[in-house]
Design an enzyme around this catalytic site. Structure first.
Site, PDB file in Angstrom:
ATOM      1  N   HIS A 168      43.584  -6.008  45.198  1.00  0.00           N
ATOM      2  CA  HIS A 168      42.302  -5.584  44.625  1.00  0.00           C
ATOM      3  C   HIS A 168      41.518  -6.835  44.243  1.00  0.00           C
ATOM      4  O   HIS A 168      42.074  -7.767  43.656  1.00  0.00           O
ATOM      5  CB  HIS A 168      42.533  -4.708  43.394  1.00  0.00           C
ATOM      6  CG  HIS A 168      41.316  -3.953  42.966  1.00  0.00           C
ATOM      7  ND1 HIS A 168      40.224  -4.553  42.388  1.00  0.00           N
ATOM      8  CD2 HIS A 168      41.008  -2.631  43.049  1.00  0.00           C
ATOM      9  CE1 HIS A 168      39.305  -3.645  42.137  1.00  0.00           C
ATOM     10  NE2 HIS A 168      39.758  -2.461  42.524  1.00  0.00           N
TER      11      HIS A 168
ATOM     12  N   ARG B 134      37.885  -3.613  50.429  1.00  0.00           N
ATOM     13  CA  ARG B 134      38.618  -4.444  49.473  1.00  0.00           C
ATOM     14  C   ARG B 134      39.273  -5.666  50.113  1.00  0.00           C
ATOM     15  O   ARG B 134      39.306  -6.737  49.518  1.00  0.00           O
ATOM     16  CB  ARG B 134      39.677  -3.593  48.761  1.00  0.00           C
ATOM     17  CG  ARG B 134      39.089  -2.666  47.737  1.00  0.00           C
ATOM     18  CD  ARG B 134      40.139  -1.794  47.096  1.00  0.00           C
ATOM     19  NE  ARG B 134      39.555  -0.970  46.045  1.00  0.00           N
ATOM     20  CZ  ARG B 134      40.199  -0.013  45.409  1.00  0.00           C
ATOM     21  NH1 ARG B 134      41.474   0.250  45.721  1.00  0.00           N
ATOM     22  NH2 ARG B 134      39.616   0.704  44.465  1.00  0.00           N
TER      23      ARG B 134
ATOM     24  N   HIS C  56      47.649  -4.461  44.430  1.00  0.00           N
ATOM     25  CA  HIS C  56      47.153  -3.206  43.880  1.00  0.00           C
ATOM     26  C   HIS C  56      47.737  -1.956  44.527  1.00  0.00           C
ATOM     27  O   HIS C  56      47.901  -0.936  43.868  1.00  0.00           O
ATOM     28  CB  HIS C  56      45.629  -3.182  44.028  1.00  0.00           C
ATOM     29  CG  HIS C  56      44.961  -1.964  43.445  1.00  0.00           C
ATOM     30  ND1 HIS C  56      45.065  -1.622  42.110  1.00  0.00           N
ATOM     31  CD2 HIS C  56      44.173  -1.016  44.011  1.00  0.00           C
ATOM     32  CE1 HIS C  56      44.363  -0.523  41.882  1.00  0.00           C
ATOM     33  NE2 HIS C  56      43.831  -0.117  43.021  1.00  0.00           N
TER      34      HIS C  56
ATOM     35  N   GLU D 114      36.657  -0.979  40.892  1.00  0.00           N
ATOM     36  CA  GLU D 114      35.587  -1.175  41.869  1.00  0.00           C
ATOM     37  C   GLU D 114      34.304  -0.489  41.417  1.00  0.00           C
ATOM     38  O   GLU D 114      33.211  -0.824  41.849  1.00  0.00           O
ATOM     39  CB  GLU D 114      36.044  -0.609  43.211  1.00  0.00           C
ATOM     40  CG  GLU D 114      35.199  -1.001  44.397  1.00  0.00           C
ATOM     41  CD  GLU D 114      35.912  -0.694  45.692  1.00  0.00           C
ATOM     42  OE1 GLU D 114      35.238  -0.241  46.626  1.00  0.00           O
ATOM     43  OE2 GLU D 114      37.138  -0.902  45.777  1.00  0.00           O
TER      44      GLU D 114
ATOM     45  N   LEU E   1      43.467  -4.096  35.902  1.00  0.00           N
ATOM     46  CA  LEU E   1      42.432  -3.725  36.863  1.00  0.00           C
ATOM     47  C   LEU E   1      41.054  -3.634  36.220  1.00  0.00           C
ATOM     48  O   LEU E   1      40.887  -3.050  35.153  1.00  0.00           O
ATOM     49  CB  LEU E   1      42.790  -2.367  37.490  1.00  0.00           C
ATOM     50  CG  LEU E   1      41.805  -1.793  38.501  1.00  0.00           C
ATOM     51  CD1 LEU E   1      41.729  -2.669  39.731  1.00  0.00           C
ATOM     52  CD2 LEU E   1      42.221  -0.371  38.882  1.00  0.00           C
TER      53      LEU E   1
ATOM     54  N   PHE F 205      30.883   3.280  46.111  1.00  0.00           N
ATOM     55  CA  PHE F 205      32.164   2.596  46.171  1.00  0.00           C
ATOM     56  C   PHE F 205      32.253   1.837  47.488  1.00  0.00           C
ATOM     57  O   PHE F 205      31.524   2.127  48.445  1.00  0.00           O
ATOM     58  CB  PHE F 205      33.315   3.609  46.046  1.00  0.00           C
ATOM     59  CG  PHE F 205      34.237   3.341  44.885  1.00  0.00           C
ATOM     60  CD1 PHE F 205      33.764   3.362  43.592  1.00  0.00           C
ATOM     61  CD2 PHE F 205      35.577   3.082  45.088  1.00  0.00           C
ATOM     62  CE1 PHE F 205      34.613   3.123  42.515  1.00  0.00           C
ATOM     63  CE2 PHE F 205      36.434   2.841  44.026  1.00  0.00           C
ATOM     64  CZ  PHE F 205      35.950   2.857  42.740  1.00  0.00           C
TER      65      PHE F 205
ATOM     66  N   GLN G 273      47.664  -4.089  49.707  1.00  0.00           N
ATOM     67  CA  GLN G 273      46.273  -4.330  49.301  1.00  0.00           C
ATOM     68  C   GLN G 273      46.193  -5.181  48.039  1.00  0.00           C
ATOM     69  O   GLN G 273      46.877  -4.922  47.045  1.00  0.00           O
ATOM     70  CB  GLN G 273      45.563  -3.002  49.050  1.00  0.00           C
ATOM     71  CG  GLN G 273      44.103  -3.172  48.660  1.00  0.00           C
ATOM     72  CD  GLN G 273      43.363  -1.861  48.629  1.00  0.00           C
ATOM     73  OE1 GLN G 273      43.310  -1.194  47.600  1.00  0.00           O
ATOM     74  NE2 GLN G 273      42.788  -1.469  49.766  1.00  0.00           N
TER      75      GLN G 273
ATOM     76  N   ARG H  82      43.301   0.464  52.512  1.00  0.00           N
ATOM     77  CA  ARG H  82      42.786   1.684  51.877  1.00  0.00           C
ATOM     78  C   ARG H  82      41.405   1.467  51.302  1.00  0.00           C
ATOM     79  O   ARG H  82      41.140   0.444  50.661  1.00  0.00           O
ATOM     80  CB  ARG H  82      43.736   2.133  50.754  1.00  0.00           C
ATOM     81  CG  ARG H  82      43.206   3.342  49.989  1.00  0.00           C
ATOM     82  CD  ARG H  82      44.192   3.832  48.949  1.00  0.00           C
ATOM     83  NE  ARG H  82      44.368   2.928  47.828  1.00  0.00           N
ATOM     84  CZ  ARG H  82      43.531   2.809  46.798  1.00  0.00           C
ATOM     85  NH1 ARG H  82      42.396   3.487  46.773  1.00  0.00           N
ATOM     86  NH2 ARG H  82      43.815   1.976  45.794  1.00  0.00           N
TER      87      ARG H  82
END
Length: 617
Positions: free
Chosen positions: A267, A311, A378, A280, A277, A143, A265, A423
């Site tokens: 995404h 991100r 996001h 990731e 979504l 990730f 954030q 994050r």
């Protein structure tokens, strides 16, 4: 029931066009050791821990629990299990500090990352069906922003996954555990406000029972806010339409500041035109981002991490590609997520939900064609300030760590702060479970079951009921949908991936006008039973409450850090801006700003301090 004074019809009052109305409400009282507001991952984990510790616990939720937004989390949950490669929680903590752009509190980050392995194993024992390696161990995928050996050892594979439906698996499992522990659920009850006494102690909440229109007062020695974020303040977001910042707004109305509201954030891979979504995990399994030239452009922006950079880095890169004319499509306004080189077996095993989502919402067969994507709102890094026990912080001049007795927060509603300015992917599911449990543990330490409740003030909740009545009979010029769209488009246009003084100031001015327009709200349903018009008006108030603080704090922060990227202040400025933003909003809509320091030292020597340095991937 309460006294006749509470049951009596309200005094006749004026409304916008000279009409007058009277209304009466049934008030129902409850008494609990603890009440949890919200039934997502954080709320359910808190409810499980509280009930298992012997405390009489209520969970109040506006949705059926398994519809909470945790169900949409796809990629996984970070923990240094070491199932794929050698790993240590200290490396995870380093990545989290770096990912936060050094705005994360290092004591809280240590707490979360150290707790992560046993948290995942606890979830496994509860029954979460994690994907497995051939040897039976929990499968972990790569990730973004995750490394080994304090950033020197290459890509980490730290994200424990249940296919691409990890949030779904965790949420259903925790709901089952909460029912097993006999937590009492109040489903489709809309939480309205905190009940605060004259000493600043939280004594519980008020909630509206949607099915009957009754007002419920939950007296509780401890209240946990776990109501999620407010992504629906933006026009395009991966968030459910129910993500309206209800708990945050309740705290604001109680005089508690929000922390770091400017950090929102985006995404990198929301489906173009829809916002759904694409996890990731797509890139963790080998997916890659392409521009109109077919170039894997992340190699230019993050030579080492490439598509698995943090991100905020990836979202800015995609935005730059579009701005510089390398976007895809007729309008050149998006990029592509390419999975066509991945094997059919891998996609069917590891990304089956993504395959289905791409087909339904983009009409794309991921085996044959890339998916059109665009950075999409996001997650809210900011929220209700707490320490790593989940205790809500209300700073004073004498003590910036002063807490609110009886009040806790966890999950996206809270700002612990483990995420700081940005994050890392798969730290969200970890956050909700670790700090939901932390709230339960702290409350259990401090509370004896069955302690009698002090009497509430006779006027407790009166202001809340006056607001409900005002909304039911609002007869102004602007329907809820009109004001909500104005709010969302203002946020979308003026607090986006890249920010600049002119657009931010315009956003502040527009919100000042929106505050005035809110006084001219118009609703149509005058009833009280299943009044969706009323619910959406309440949610609009909560969105406005949070969005205006986001706009003001974004305008105020004159630097670029994490998700807050300013073209006119492109560099991080630790000398002048290494602090948490605080914001208060009063009943008139006036926003006041303040600050509190970042905790730069870990809890103890078990985790090395991570000093600020240039953040590159």
């Amino acid at each position: 029931m309460l006294s006749a004074a509470w049951r009596a019809s309200r005094m006749a009052r004026s409304v916008h066009r000279g009409t007058r109305a009277q209304s009466s409400y049934t008030i129902v009282d409850h008494e609990y050791d603890a009440v949890v507001v919200g039934a997502g991952g954080a709320g359910l984990r808190a409810a499980v821990g509280l009930t298992e510790s012997g405390l009489k616990t209520a969970c109040v939720t506006k949705l059926f629990p398994t519809r909470s937004h945790t169900v949409a989390a796809q990629g996984g949950i970070n923990a240094a299990l070491g199932n794929m490669t050698e790993d240590k929680w200290q490396w995870h903590a380093y990545d989290t500090v770096k990912g936060s752009d050094w705005l994360g509190d290092q004591d809280a980050i240590q707490f979360m990352c150290k707790e992560a392995p046993k948290t995942v194993l606890e979830l496994e024992h509860y029954g979460v069906p994690f994907s497995r390696r051939e040897d039976g161990k929990i499968y972990q995928r790569a990730f973004g922003g995750q490394s080994l050996h304090f950033g020197e050892g290459g890509q980490a594979t730290r994200c424990a996954a249940a296919s691409d439906r990890t949030g779904h698996a965790i949420l259903h499992t925790l709901y089952g555990q909460a029912k097993k522990a006999q937590c009492e659920f109040f489903i489709e009850y809309f939480a309205l406000d905190l009940i605060m006494d004259d000493d600043g102690v939280c004594r519980g909440i008020l909630a509206l029972e949607l099915d009957t229109g009754d007002i419920h007062r939950f007296k509780a020695h401890n209240t946990v806010l776990a109501t999620g974020g407010y992504g629906r303040a933006y026009f395009s977001a991966t968030s459910a339409h129910t993500c309206t910042g209800d708990g945050n707004a309740m705290a604001t109305r109680a005089g508690i500041p929000m922390q770091d509201a400017e950090f929102v954030q985006f995404h990198p891979t929301g489906i173009y035109g829809v916002g759904c979504l694409m996890t990731e995990g797509c890139r963790g399994e080998g997916g890659r981002l392409l521009n109109s030239e077919g170039e894997r452009y992340m190699e230019r922006y993050a030579p080492t991490a490439k598509d698995l950079a943090s991100r905020d880095v990836v979202s800015r890169a995609s935005t730059i590609e579009i701005m510089e004319g390398r976007g895809v499509g007729e309008a050149k306004d998006h990029v592509l997520l390419d999975l066509t080189h991945l094997s059919e077996d891998l996609i069917n095993e590891r990304l089956p939900g993504i395959k289905e989502t791409a087909w339904i919402f983009a009409g794309v067969d991921v085996h044959k064609d890339p998916v059109p994507v665009l950075p999409t709102v996001h997650y809210n890094m900011g929220g209700i300030p707490t320490n790593y026990h989940g205790e809500v912080i209300r700073p004073t001049e004498a003590n910036q760590h002063a807490t609110v007795p009886g009040l806790y927060a966890a999950g996206e509603a809270a700002c612990v702060s483990v995420h700081g300015a940005n994050r890392l992917g798969a730290n969200s599911l970890l956050d909700i479970v670790v700090f939901g449990r932390a709230c339960a543990n702290r409350i259990a330490e401090k509370t004896k079951p069955g302690v009698p409740h002090p009497d509430l003030a006779a006027s407790a909740g009166e202001k809340t009921i006056q607001n409900i009545d005002a909304l039911r009979f609002a007869d102004g010029k602007y329907p809820v949908a009109t004001l909500r769209e104005n709010l969302q488009r203002t946020m979308q246009n003026h607090a986006a991936v890249f920010r600049v003084e002119k657009t931010l100031k315009e956003g502040v001015d527009k919100f000042d006008q929106l505050t005035e327009d809110m006084k001219e709200l118009k609703t149509y349903d005058r009833g009280i039973v299943w009044n969706q018009d009323l619910v959406e008006a309440l949610e609009l108030q909560n969105l406005h409450n949070q969005a205006i603080q986001t706009m003001y704090t974004a305008h105020n922060r004159k630097e670029s850090r994490g998700a807050h990227a300013r073209d006119d202040y492109p560099d991080r400025d630790d000398e002048n801006w290494m602090f948490h933003s605080l914001s208060w909003m009063d009943d008139s809509g006036k926003v006041t700003l303040g600050s509190r320091e970042v905790t730069m030292n870990p809890m103890d020597d078990e985790m090395p301090h991570v000093p600020p340095k240039q953040r590159v991937y």
